[in-house]
Structure formats: structure tokens, C-alpha cells
Design a protein around this motif. Sequence first.
Motif, mmCIF file in Angstrom:
data_model
loop_
_atom_site.group_PDB
_atom_site.id
_atom_site.type_symbol
_atom_site.label_atom_id
_atom_site.label_comp_id
_atom_site.label_asym_id
_atom_site.label_seq_id
_atom_site.Cartn_x
_atom_site.Cartn_y
_atom_site.Cartn_z
ATOM 1 N N LEU A 236 0.938 -1.194 -0.054
ATOM 2 C CA LEU A 236 -0.110 -0.048 -0.012
ATOM 3 C C LEU A 236 0.782 1.260 -0.110
ATOM 4 C CD1 LEU A 236 -3.023 -0.983 2.407
ATOM 5 C CD2 LEU A 236 -2.864 -0.765 0.047
ATOM 6 N N GLY A 237 1.935 1.165 0.739
ATOM 7 C CA GLY A 237 3.043 2.352 0.579
ATOM 8 C C GLY A 237 3.429 2.609 -0.707
ATOM 9 N N LYS A 238 4.073 1.753 -1.384
ATOM 10 C CA LYS A 238 4.510 1.807 -2.779
ATOM 11 C C LYS A 238 3.275 2.078 -3.777
ATOM 12 C CE LYS A 238 8.201 -1.415 -2.454
ATOM 13 N NZ LYS A 238 8.732 -2.839 -3.254
ATOM 14 N N ALA A 239 2.120 1.750 -3.511
ATOM 15 C CA ALA A 239 0.925 2.163 -4.544
ATOM 16 C C ALA A 239 0.617 3.601 -4.022
ATOM 17 C CB ALA A 239 -0.243 1.392 -3.954
ATOM 18 N N GLY A 240 0.744 4.116 -2.802
ATOM 19 C CA GLY A 240 0.387 5.298 -2.567
ATOM 20 C C GLY A 240 1.385 6.342 -2.975
ATOM 21 N N ILE A 241 2.574 5.981 -3.268
ATOM 22 C CA ILE A 241 3.687 6.944 -4.058
ATOM 23 C C ILE A 241 3.557 6.772 -5.604
ATOM 24 C CG2 ILE A 241 6.050 7.165 -4.322
ATOM 25 C CD1 ILE A 241 6.622 6.090 -1.573
ATOM 26 N N ARG A 242 3.436 5.352 -5.890
ATOM 27 C CA ARG A 242 3.334 5.404 -7.501
ATOM 28 C C ARG A 242 1.946 5.887 -8.347
ATOM 29 N NH1 ARG A 242 6.104 -0.588 -7.715
ATOM 30 N NH2 ARG A 242 7.942 -0.046 -6.825
ATOM 31 N N ILE A 243 1.119 5.619 -7.759
ATOM 32 C CA ILE A 243 -0.491 5.693 -8.165
ATOM 33 C C ILE A 243 -0.320 7.429 -8.481
ATOM 34 C CG2 ILE A 243 -2.906 6.110 -8.046
ATOM 35 C CD1 ILE A 243 -2.682 3.241 -6.388
ATOM 36 N N PRO A 244 -0.061 8.173 -7.405
ATOM 37 C CA PRO A 244 -0.048 9.693 -7.770
ATOM 38 C C PRO A 244 0.765 10.097 -8.958
ATOM 39 C CG PRO A 244 -0.038 9.503 -5.351
ATOM 40 C CD PRO A 244 0.220 8.206 -6.017
ATOM 41 N N LEU A 245 1.910 9.576 -8.746
ATOM 42 C CA LEU A 245 3.105 9.822 -9.812
ATOM 43 C C LEU A 245 2.747 9.388 -11.244
ATOM 44 C CD1 LEU A 245 6.295 8.807 -8.191
ATOM 45 C CD2 LEU A 245 5.538 11.014 -8.572
ATOM 46 N N ILE A 246 1.854 8.181 -11.588
ATOM 47 C CA ILE A 246 1.335 7.747 -12.543
ATOM 48 C C ILE A 246 0.304 8.795 -13.052
ATOM 49 C CG2 ILE A 246 0.011 6.150 -13.956
ATOM 50 C CD1 ILE A 246 1.646 3.992 -11.955
ATOM 51 N N LEU A 247 -0.505 9.236 -12.070
ATOM 52 C CA LEU A 247 -1.757 9.940 -12.601
ATOM 53 C C LEU A 247 -1.016 11.631 -13.094
ATOM 54 C CD1 LEU A 247 -4.413 9.245 -9.789
ATOM 55 C CD2 LEU A 247 -4.453 8.429 -11.931
ATOM 56 N N TRP A 248 0.009 11.769 -12.450
ATOM 57 C CA TRP A 248 0.444 13.420 -12.717
ATOM 58 C C TRP A 248 1.350 12.961 -13.995
ATOM 59 C CZ3 TRP A 248 0.530 18.258 -11.563
ATOM 60 C CH2 TRP A 248 1.374 18.921 -12.051
ATOM 61 N N SER A 249 1.872 12.158 -14.399
ATOM 62 C CA SER A 249 2.614 11.973 -15.541
ATOM 63 C C SER A 249 1.382 11.760 -16.736
ATOM 64 C CB SER A 249 3.380 10.485 -15.601
ATOM 65 O OG SER A 249 4.372 10.253 -14.687
ATOM 66 N N LEU A 250 0.487 11.026 -16.580
ATOM 67 C CA LEU A 250 -0.627 11.112 -17.557
ATOM 68 C C LEU A 250 -1.129 12.303 -17.789
ATOM 69 C CD1 LEU A 250 -2.671 7.779 -16.719
ATOM 70 C CD2 LEU A 250 -0.865 8.142 -18.574
ATOM 71 N N ALA A 251 -1.427 13.315 -16.801
ATOM 72 C CA ALA A 251 -1.918 14.606 -17.010
ATOM 73 C C ALA A 251 -0.957 15.448 -17.479
ATOM 74 C CB ALA A 251 -2.011 15.288 -15.251
ATOM 75 N N VAL A 252 0.258 15.262 -17.660
ATOM 76 C CA VAL A 252 1.374 16.233 -18.122
ATOM 77 C C VAL A 252 1.539 15.636 -19.390
ATOM 78 C CG1 VAL A 252 3.830 16.581 -18.277
ATOM 79 C CG2 VAL A 252 2.615 16.595 -15.955
ATOM 80 N N LEU A 253 1.438 14.310 -19.887
ATOM 81 C CA LEU A 253 2.043 13.826 -21.319
ATOM 82 C C LEU A 253 0.672 13.900 -22.259
ATOM 83 C CD1 LEU A 253 3.957 10.669 -20.212
ATOM 84 C CD2 LEU A 253 4.524 12.966 -21.314
ATOM 85 N N TYR A 254 -0.647 13.760 -21.686
ATOM 86 C CA TYR A 254 -1.829 13.667 -22.471
ATOM 87 C C TYR A 254 -1.676 14.931 -23.452
ATOM 88 C CZ TYR A 254 -6.426 13.096 -24.403
ATOM 89 O OH TYR A 254 -7.496 13.150 -25.160
ATOM 90 N N PRO A 255 -1.641 16.433 -22.635
ATOM 91 C CA PRO A 255 -1.908 17.335 -23.539
ATOM 92 C C PRO A 255 -0.853 17.653 -24.611
ATOM 93 C CG PRO A 255 -2.100 18.038 -21.315
ATOM 94 C CD PRO A 255 -1.550 16.486 -21.289
#
Length: 280
Positions: A9-28
Motif C-alpha cells: 500500500l505504501g508503494k502504491a500510495g507513492i506510484r499511483i499519484p506519480l502515474i496520474l501526474w505523468s498522464l496529466a502532463v503527457l496527455y496534452p
Amino acid sequence: MKQTVGQILGKAGIRIPLILWSLAVLYPIFWMFLGSFKSNAEIYRNPWGFPETMNFQNYIDAWANYGIGTSVINSLIVTLVGTALTLVLAIPTSYAIERVNFRGSHLLFMLYVSAMMIPMVLGWIPLFFLLMDLNLLDNIFGLAIVYAVSQLPFTIFILTTFISTIPRSLEEAAAIDGMSPYGVLWKIITPLSMSGIITVTIMNAIQFWNEYFMALIFLQNSKNYTLALAIDFISNEAQYTNAWGTLFAGLVIATVPVIVLYAIFQRRITKGMAEGAIKG
């Protein structure tokens, strides 16, 4: 060893926000790239979908009809001249502050550091009249000089940190062998500080390539426009001519070199900044 539920859960709590942030940056960026191959009709009909055909006419229009080609050359000149001038001024200054014992060296260094805190906008009006008096207004080389001076405090701060970690014994040995102070600077200090030099070079180049406001103030003739000004011109025109595909193409032309440059030297930049922070 099996991971506990808490570790997962600790790793997921770190990676999931990073993945979501990466998608928010890369999609535009991805959407902009797709839009550069669409006609205006496709953009209005299906703005979020893939292009029906790979249409390169937008790139041709942006390059030839809207002056992107000339602006790319202008931005390249400004970036190369500004970056080179920054290094030519910053390397000897950093060496003198760190190695040459003179009264006020620490005060001079603190002045450069404090200059990093001063908003550049405060100097735009005086610089405008100064460039006018020097006949450098509406001149890409005058703009390159302004860029170089604006990045001197940051560059000197980084390079001084690297030079401070070089053993003085190397310079003393070179001096005993008859090497001049200039030889010590360019043949010993500069190669040993190459990690810091590459770091500030890339960061300054990206800054100069993307800069908009000073170019807007100091450049007046459209033939001297940098890439940022040319894209702003296309953006204003797109509101009345519906040249959205051409705008996307211009944005791709401006963005891809920065992304490629950073992707190639990302490890070098990270390493240089980390080393500078540790050595400082």
C-alpha cells in the motif's frame, strides 16, 4: 521475501499519484501532436480522436507561411550565442571568486546570489532604453546578451560550488610546472568542472529557447522574432483564421527539441544538480 500489505500500500500510495501526474502532463502533449496532423474540420468534428490521415500540410504552412522557419533560426542563434557568452563570462568569474584572494570576494559572491532573488521584470524598462542607446534594440544579438547577463548569477552560483571542491594541490603542481593562471583555469579547472558546466549549459539553453517576455519587449520586427513570438503570432491569427492545426504544428516544432534535449541529458542534469547540492 514476501512484501507486507503495508509495504504494498505504501508503494502504491507513492506510484499511483506519480502515474496520474505523468498522464496529466503527457496527455496534452500527445493531444497537441495528434492535432498537428488534422485539418480544421477534423479538429472541430473529433478533437480528441486520432487523425484520419497524416496530414503534413500544417507543418508546411507553419514553416513557410507563418515564419516558423525563420524564427527557429533566430531562436537557435540566440540560444547558442547566449549560452556561449554566459559560459565565457561565468567560468572565469567563478574561478576568481573561489580561488583568487582579493578583498570583497565573498561580498561579490553574495551579490551574485542575491541577484537571483531579484525579479527580472524590474530591469526590463532600463534595459529597453540601454539597448536603444547601444543600437541593439530589435537585434537578436542584443537579446542574446541580455539573456546571458540574466543567467549569470545562477551559472556562477552553480560553477563556484563545483570549483570549490577541486583540490588546490592540482593548481599548485601546475603552477610549479610553469603553467600560467589562464592555463590552470582552462586546462585543469574547466575539465574537472565539466559536470557542472554541462548542467548549467543545458538548463540555460532550455531557458533561452523558451523565453517569451524579454523577446516580446526587445524585438519589434517580425523577421527577428524568436520561436515563442512566432507561436504567439500564430495563436492570435488562429482565432480569426481557424489555423488551429498550424498552431499545433508550430507548438510541436518548438517543443520537440526541448523534450529530446532533456531526455538525452536528463541523467547528466540530475547528477550535476545532485553533486552541486552535496558539494555545496
